[in-house]
Design an enzyme around this catalytic site. Sequence first.
Site, short mmCIF file in Angstrom:
data_model
loop_
_atom_site.label_atom_id
_atom_site.label_comp_id
_atom_site.label_asym_id
_atom_site.label_seq_id
_atom_site.Cartn_x
_atom_site.Cartn_y
_atom_site.Cartn_z
N ARG A 206 0.91 -1.33 0.00
CA ARG A 206 -0.07 -0.11 -0.07
C ARG A 206 0.80 1.22 0.07
O ARG A 206 1.47 1.53 0.94
CB ARG A 206 -0.68 -0.04 1.18
CG ARG A 206 -2.00 0.88 1.17
CD ARG A 206 -2.65 1.07 2.55
NE ARG A 206 -1.88 1.72 3.57
CZ ARG A 206 -1.84 1.60 4.87
NH1 ARG A 206 -2.79 0.66 5.56
NH2 ARG A 206 -0.94 2.29 5.89
N HIS B 224 -3.56 4.41 4.47
CA HIS B 224 -4.50 3.83 4.37
C HIS B 224 -5.71 4.53 3.64
O HIS B 224 -6.50 3.99 2.66
CB HIS B 224 -5.42 3.36 6.12
CG HIS B 224 -6.67 2.79 6.00
ND1 HIS B 224 -7.16 1.88 5.56
CD2 HIS B 224 -7.79 3.38 6.56
CE1 HIS B 224 -8.58 1.78 5.58
NE2 HIS B 224 -9.12 2.66 6.32
N TYR C 263 3.42 5.38 11.91
CA TYR C 263 3.54 3.90 12.33
C TYR C 263 4.72 3.34 11.34
O TYR C 263 4.80 1.84 11.46
CB TYR C 263 2.23 3.07 12.30
CG TYR C 263 1.39 3.17 11.11
CD1 TYR C 263 1.49 2.48 10.12
CD2 TYR C 263 0.51 4.21 11.48
CE1 TYR C 263 0.79 2.70 8.82
CE2 TYR C 263 -0.58 4.39 10.14
CZ TYR C 263 -0.50 3.73 8.97
OH TYR C 263 -1.23 3.75 7.84
#
Lengths: 338, 328
Positions: A242, A246, A255
């Site tokens: 990815r 998100h 993160y």
Amino acid sequence: MPSGLFGPDLVQMYRTMALSRALDERIYQLNRAGKAAIFGSAQGHEAAQVGCIRATDPSRDHYLIFYRQLTAMLELGTTPVELLLGFLARQGEPLSMARQFPLHGAHPRVDLFSFSNVVGTQVPQAVGVALADQMRGEDRVTVVFFGDGAASQGDTHEGMNFAGIHKLPVVFICENNRFAISVPLRKQMAIENVSVRAAGYGFPGVTVDGTDMVAVYEAVKEAVARARSGKGPTLVEAMVYRLLPHTTDDDHSRYLTKEEIEHMRREGDPLPKTAAMLKRRGLMTDAQEAEIKAGARRAVDEATEQAEAAPFPPVEDMYRHVYAEPHGVPPAHGPKSG
Amino acid sequence: MPVMNVVEAVRDAMRLEMRRDPRIFIMGEDVGARGGVFLASEGFLQEFGEKRVIDAPLAESSICGIALGAAVNGMRPIAEIQFADFVWPAINQLVGEAARVRYGTGGRKYAPLVVRIPYGGGVRGGLYHSQSPEVVFAHTPGLKVVAPATPYDAKGLLTSALRGEDPVIFFEHKRTYRLVRGEAPAGPYTEPIGSAEVKRPGTDLSIFTYGLMLHYSLEAVRIVHEQDGINAEVVDLRTLRPLDAETIIASARRTSKAMVVQEDTLAVSVGSEVAALIAEHAFYDLDAPVMRVGPPDLPPMPFSPLQEAAFMPSPEKIAVAIRKLAAV
């Protein structure tokens, strides 16, 4: 050369990927300009999605998708303007009348639907779609997509278990991008790959490189053939990256380290990888690549102009489609008379 | 007309509709060789075969999710939840998903599934075989919720549900299955979903109820009529969504006193909604505040017999409430 895929097909698949990337970037811009509400980018998932869809038959197969599937939607013939009407929540949006988040609803031409943001719910639903086909003896395959996050849901387990018992014509596609928002695979499961779970349901599971559209195509082609021949389901896991957070509301620097993000963008982007493969095979020149990218940008520009010109749906439209018959003009269930 | 009990009426409706419509199939736990734990599908496996009578794994969410998918793809599934207490794992597929299919696709897709749910207490079912979860569904736009009390209504309403175009949650009170007998036509017929019925006309006050409590209320009304000369009207709601506001309001206006009787927890319930409707639309016709009769505010319901009896509303308890309201 893989069976059923020829040079022009491969170039066409790359065109869809390039269009998806240009549209993806535009939606991000529209979001940052305050015009588009939320978007889960498909960047990094393009090859996996285009490879999957190419291996199916949109004239008869069913598709249950999830929210990160811009490329799949384009490969299924949804136009950039149709999709942008969704991102801008404008009148004429064909999937849900702009009632839902973008990419949710039902496709106007292909049997594709996506109701929910509760991940994994589409898995038993897809199994039910396939059950109906099996009961009627119809030669159609149901393709259901989900992410590694949804793989943890009980619905995913229940759906696969039932599909295995009844040998239903379903292809389960897990686009494993290694993160459920911020939670890495090692905190989601104690195994390396989701595909090994298929053994527990009595059907094959396979893991493929999701940045390689031909590898994905071949795995899904085999799964579709297996489903069509009455042998039952297959779980295909496409490992992807990815490339962006998100959604537009997420910040992956909270993160991931800078090095991790850079490594992912360097190793995990399927577009340069696919372009290089096409050039290596003599199917595309540098000039053709540039023209494909420029064409994608032009198409997205035109679509943006059209979508931005559309009005918002009128308020009275929200009262339709609760039941088969008219319902819901406020008060919700006030007296019919008197 | 033949006389049958409620579970026979349910079985009859399913069997006749399955003969008529090849799109209908039943799926649930033990619905096959066992015929369902209440024998609602007794003999179905032999008549309709394994393809249309599917013994599902013990997984309620997928029973409903698979039924939903099949409904969207042109079938008319009946999902049987063995006991209402077991429906909670499936709430998302019903409240979150089935209710929103038509709306969330701008009318392109719809999900005509029927979920049959045996519910209710007074059967020594304890905490997990006695629950009445109907209000969760009755709260949800996009669903229809039916709760018949008589064999005639059970058969006619289930037939309507199976011929409709919307998801229907169909509540069958377990205590009525064999206790309640009545006449119902042998052939197929429909009763309209969304219409309440005055089961006993009266002039002094109106009782609004459904399910087993209809029978307890009718018995209470018989007692107070004989002993006290009170003439109460009893309205069977039959459908909990959409509520038949017209019939409810007309009855409250006619008798000027309203009582709600239910087995489910009173707080934020079907009875609350009926009381609110009456307050909104019949307030100036009322001679007394709306009275509610229900169980104590405890998790339904204790297993031990004295406690269960104390928990459940009964004809005697309802009779006490009627006398009180009639005396206002």
